[in-house]
Design a protein around this motif. Structure first.
Motif, short mmCIF file in Angstrom:
data_model
loop_
_atom_site.label_atom_id
_atom_site.label_comp_id
_atom_site.label_asym_id
_atom_site.label_seq_id
_atom_site.Cartn_x
_atom_site.Cartn_y
_atom_site.Cartn_z
N ILE A 190 18.99 -19.49 19.72
CA ILE A 190 17.54 -19.65 19.64
C ILE A 190 17.15 -20.93 20.37
O ILE A 190 18.00 -21.79 20.64
CB ILE A 190 17.01 -19.70 18.19
CG1 ILE A 190 17.51 -21.00 17.51
CG2 ILE A 190 17.41 -18.48 17.41
CD1 ILE A 190 16.73 -21.35 16.27
N ASP A 223 11.62 -14.59 9.57
CA ASP A 223 13.05 -14.93 9.44
C ASP A 223 13.23 -16.17 8.57
O ASP A 223 13.62 -17.23 9.05
CB ASP A 223 13.64 -15.16 10.83
CG ASP A 223 15.16 -15.11 10.84
OD1 ASP A 223 15.75 -15.21 9.76
OD2 ASP A 223 15.76 -14.99 11.92
N ARG A 268 18.71 -25.74 22.68
CA ARG A 268 19.18 -24.36 22.51
C ARG A 268 20.30 -24.41 21.49
O ARG A 268 21.28 -25.14 21.65
CB ARG A 268 19.67 -23.79 23.84
CG ARG A 268 20.13 -22.34 23.79
CD ARG A 268 20.30 -21.81 25.22
NE ARG A 268 20.93 -20.51 25.26
CZ ARG A 268 22.22 -20.30 25.58
NH1 ARG A 268 23.00 -21.33 25.91
NH2 ARG A 268 22.72 -19.09 25.60
N ARG A 286 13.13 -16.84 20.30
CA ARG A 286 14.35 -16.06 20.53
C ARG A 286 14.87 -16.33 21.92
O ARG A 286 14.13 -16.70 22.83
CB ARG A 286 14.08 -14.56 20.37
CG ARG A 286 13.56 -14.15 19.00
CD ARG A 286 13.65 -12.62 18.85
NE ARG A 286 13.09 -11.93 20.00
CZ ARG A 286 11.82 -11.56 20.12
NH1 ARG A 286 10.96 -11.83 19.15
NH2 ARG A 286 11.40 -10.92 21.21
N GLU A 287 16.16 -16.11 22.11
CA GLU A 287 16.78 -16.40 23.39
C GLU A 287 16.22 -15.53 24.51
O GLU A 287 16.22 -15.93 25.68
CB GLU A 287 18.30 -16.23 23.28
CG GLU A 287 19.04 -16.65 24.53
CD GLU A 287 20.52 -16.32 24.45
OE1 GLU A 287 21.29 -16.95 25.19
OE2 GLU A 287 20.89 -15.40 23.69
N ASP A 288 15.72 -14.34 24.18
CA ASP A 288 15.26 -13.46 25.25
C ASP A 288 13.95 -13.94 25.89
O ASP A 288 13.43 -13.30 26.80
CB ASP A 288 15.12 -12.01 24.76
CG ASP A 288 14.17 -11.86 23.59
OD1 ASP A 288 13.76 -12.90 23.02
OD2 ASP A 288 13.84 -10.72 23.23
N ARG A 344 24.31 -15.91 17.53
CA ARG A 344 22.90 -15.86 17.92
C ARG A 344 22.48 -17.19 18.54
O ARG A 344 22.93 -18.26 18.12
CB ARG A 344 22.06 -15.60 16.66
CG ARG A 344 20.57 -15.60 16.86
CD ARG A 344 19.89 -15.51 15.50
NE ARG A 344 18.45 -15.36 15.62
CZ ARG A 344 17.62 -15.38 14.57
NH1 ARG A 344 18.11 -15.53 13.35
NH2 ARG A 344 16.32 -15.23 14.74
N PHE A 396 7.96 -13.75 21.58
CA PHE A 396 9.30 -14.32 21.47
C PHE A 396 9.39 -15.35 20.34
O PHE A 396 10.49 -15.80 20.00
CB PHE A 396 9.70 -15.01 22.78
CG PHE A 396 9.68 -14.12 23.97
CD1 PHE A 396 10.66 -13.15 24.15
CD2 PHE A 396 8.68 -14.23 24.93
CE1 PHE A 396 10.64 -12.32 25.27
CE2 PHE A 396 8.66 -13.40 26.04
CZ PHE A 396 9.65 -12.44 26.21
N CYS A 397 8.25 -15.71 19.78
CA CYS A 397 8.21 -16.77 18.77
C CYS A 397 8.77 -16.28 17.44
O CYS A 397 8.55 -15.13 17.04
CB CYS A 397 6.77 -17.25 18.60
SG CYS A 397 6.62 -18.75 17.61
N ILE A 398 9.48 -17.14 16.75
CA ILE A 398 10.08 -16.80 15.45
C ILE A 398 9.27 -17.51 14.37
O ILE A 398 9.22 -18.74 14.33
CB ILE A 398 11.55 -17.24 15.37
CG1 ILE A 398 12.35 -16.69 16.55
CG2 ILE A 398 12.17 -16.79 14.06
CD1 ILE A 398 13.75 -17.27 16.66
#
Length: 399
Positions: free
Chosen positions: A81, A131, A73, A94-96, A79, A124-126
């Protein structure tokens, strides 16, 4: 960027290990990633292995390979991630994703990024397209504004003991820094020529920048003495800055760095002759005449400082293994703060067997490695009070 949490399912000899690297509830920095971390524990308990694993991860976050689940983490400014690695694949979340409490348990159970997992958690995947700036921040490499510093406890050869003069660098060593400025830097008596080459590079680079500044069209007709003062404020002299780092250590010994008599390189392949002298009579002192602990300490400080000199480093990590080695206790109390300043406040990881070093850390920053009766590794945070005396610290963290 800072590492805020690590889960290791089975990597590097660690099994089912979760390491929370955030300040706990009730702390004034609660929830934030630790600024510095101290690993304490008996020989062979895994402190150095943990440091090596974290360094390996940082050197290639995006392509870090792990067959079993490895999760980090990360805190990037405000922020957080997740960097998730499994079966040599990598995904970022993402953290959520924590709103789905079973996500990590499913990975441990399935041992793969299955289609069902990806379908359930893809929101939730980045991705890179979403980005790209994040992926730029996660890509550590040479010739960037990122630095990783490693001071090992062991080294093969102390090249400082062999010096009959200053370290002798080959012409290509300083010149190579013009094309490849390293991300990862191992600092030890084995690499003294790398430090000396870096000094040569910094001196020549600064002189080239000074000439360009003074001869620029807007400054060409201004008094050179005035322009020199302006430039010195913008880009401080190299050896004077090094002297400021070394002198607090040298003053009690009646020594100083003889900057005024230094023989400076004019070209990148020239030598640098820079010596210590006695304040009382100006007599030159060879570096190999210093005690082994002091000699190593000065060159470690100098090499670390040089990597950050006149640079705006974005992300820095330092890993110091037993920095107390062969040092007089009077030098230890300020050692961690000194390295913190040199590394511009980047996240620091330290292993130590010395309570004077441990005392420089907040209790929340101290982790104690030990073995349970069944031989399994255990890890806990220090329970000593913030203002613990050495005797209390020895009993709570070193017993």
């Amino acid at each position: 960027m800072k590492i805020a949490q690590v889960f290791i399912q089975d990597t590097g000899g660690f099994q089912g290990l979760q390491l929370d690297l955030t300040y706990p509830e009730g702390h004034e920095k609660a929830g934030q990633a630790l600024e510095k971390v101290c690993f304490i524990g008996p020989n062979g308990s895994g402190k150095s292995r943990m440091m090596a694993l974290l360094m390996d991860y940082l050197r290639n976050i995006i392509r870090f390979r792990s067959k079993s689940l490895f999760v980090a983490r990360l805190q990037l400014d405000d922020r957080f991630i997740y960097s998730v690695h499994l079966m040599n694949n990598t995904l970022f979340f993402r953290e959520d994703i924590d709103t789905e409490p079973q996500w990590m348990a499913e990975l441990i159970r399935d041992q793969a990024f299955t289609m069902a997992f990806n379908t359930n958690y893809e929101k939730f995947c980045i991705g890179f397209e979403e980005d790209p700036e994040l992926f730029d921040a996660l890509w550590f490499d040479n010739n960037t504004d990122d630095v990783v510093v490693y001071l090992p406890a062991d080294y093969y050869k102390d090249r400082l003991t062999q010096l009959t003069d200053v370290p002798h660098t080959k012409g290509h060593e300083a010149e190579s820094l013009k094309t490849t400025f390293p991300l990862f830097n191992e600092i030890s008596p084995e690499n003294v020529t790398e430090f000396w080459a870096l000094l040569i590079y910094l001196i020549v680079q600064r002189e080239d920048a000074r000439r360009e500044f003074i001869n620029s069209p807007e400054n060409r007709h201004k008094p050179s003495s005035v322009m020199d003062q302006v430039f010195d404020r913008r880009m401080p002299p190299v050896l004077a800055s090094l002297k400021a780092v070394w002198q607090p250590v040298l003053d009690p010994l009646g020594l100083e760095l003889d900057v005024d008599s230094a023989d400076l390189p004019r070209h990148i392949k020239d030598r640098l002759k820079l010596y210590l002298i006695r304040k009382s009579d100006g007599e030159k002192l060879e570096y190999n005449q210093l005690g082994s602990g002091l000699r190593r300490h000065l060159f470690n400080l100098g090499h670390t400082w040089a990597l950050f000199h006149n640079r705006e480093v974005k992300q820095a990590f330092s890993f110091l293994e037993q920095p107390e080695a062969n040092l007089y206790p009077g030098l230890l109390r300020d050692l961690i703060g000194q390295y913190g300043e040199l590394t511009q406040g980047g996240q620091m990881f330290v292993t130590t067997h010395n309570p004077l070093i441990a005392q420089a850390f907040d209790p929340a920053e101290r982790y104690i490695f030990s073995f349970a009766e069944n031989g399994e590794l255990t890890l806990k945070r220090s329970e000593a009070p913030a203002d613990a005396e050495l005797a209390t610290l020895l009993e709570s963290d070193f017993s």
